[in-house]
Design a protein around this motif. Sequence first.
Motif, short mmCIF file in Angstrom:
data_model
loop_
_atom_site.label_atom_id
_atom_site.label_comp_id
_atom_site.label_asym_id
_atom_site.label_seq_id
_atom_site.Cartn_x
_atom_site.Cartn_y
_atom_site.Cartn_z
N ALA A 67 0.80 -1.22 0.00
CA ALA A 67 0.00 0.00 0.00
C ALA A 67 0.83 1.28 0.00
O ALA A 67 0.31 2.35 -0.30
N GLY A 68 2.11 1.16 0.32
CA GLY A 68 2.93 2.35 0.45
C GLY A 68 4.00 2.44 -0.61
O GLY A 68 3.96 1.75 -1.63
N ILE A 121 9.94 -1.87 14.93
CA ILE A 121 9.02 -1.08 14.11
C ILE A 121 8.75 0.25 14.81
O ILE A 121 8.60 0.30 16.03
N GLY A 122 8.66 1.29 14.04
CA GLY A 122 8.26 2.59 14.54
C GLY A 122 7.50 3.33 13.45
O GLY A 122 7.51 2.91 12.29
N PHE A 123 6.85 4.39 13.83
CA PHE A 123 6.08 5.15 12.84
C PHE A 123 5.91 6.59 13.27
O PHE A 123 6.07 6.92 14.45
N VAL A 124 5.63 7.42 12.30
CA VAL A 124 5.27 8.81 12.54
C VAL A 124 3.92 9.00 11.86
O VAL A 124 3.78 8.77 10.65
N ILE A 129 4.10 14.45 10.73
CA ILE A 129 5.19 14.51 9.73
C ILE A 129 5.68 15.94 9.54
O ILE A 129 6.87 16.18 9.38
N GLY A 130 4.77 16.91 9.56
CA GLY A 130 5.17 18.31 9.38
C GLY A 130 6.18 18.75 10.42
O GLY A 130 7.16 19.44 10.10
N LEU A 168 0.94 11.57 4.02
CA LEU A 168 1.02 10.22 4.58
C LEU A 168 1.92 10.19 5.81
O LEU A 168 2.74 11.07 6.02
N GLY A 169 1.77 9.12 6.58
CA GLY A 169 2.66 8.87 7.70
C GLY A 169 3.85 8.05 7.22
O GLY A 169 3.97 7.70 6.04
N LEU A 170 4.73 7.73 8.15
CA LEU A 170 5.95 6.99 7.86
C LEU A 170 6.01 5.78 8.77
O LEU A 170 5.80 5.90 9.98
N VAL A 171 6.27 4.61 8.21
CA VAL A 171 6.49 3.39 8.99
C VAL A 171 7.88 2.89 8.67
O VAL A 171 8.25 2.78 7.49
#
Length: 175
Positions: A67-68, A121-124, A129-130, A168-171
């Motif tokens: 999906a990304g 695993i981590g995400f924003v 994101i900004g 979008l976010g970040l993984v």
Amino acid sequence: MVGSYSQEFSDHVVRSSPRHVLDRLDEAEELGLTPRDVMRQLLLGEAMHEDFGPTYGHALEVLCHHAGTLLNNAHWAGMRFRYFSMVEEALAELGVDFDPAGLVLGGAPIELPPIDDFPSIGFVEGHRIGAMADTLAEVELERLTDDAIRGSVAELRDWARTCQAEGLGLVCFYY
């Protein structure tokens, strides 16, 4: 939306994923589960086996591949964990407060069984994101004396800008 997909979508993700990506789901064979079963459990919200957290972490990565967009990570690939601290220290010397280890230690963006090993695993989230982009925009790359660290920070900046532009976010995954 994880947990609310159909079997048809789950099967599509498995069919369209490269074999080398699906190979990481083979650990579940100990339970008699196929990659199709693991993705179904993740995407349809079925019960997951508590002892196979890493397998579901890999399944999340399969979903992200599907999906990304895989972002350029040439400066982050193949490095030891200590490198995160080295980049953080270099940024701190410039007065920038950013810990890149948080990108892989924050946990998954969805609920998974415990992962006691890899992947980390981590995400924003998209709405954060900004702030990441703004922080990294403060970095004067030419002041970073180590070429590898300069390249790594430039990639972080590019990741944040790309995610921001696409809303979008970040993984992130670390092995």
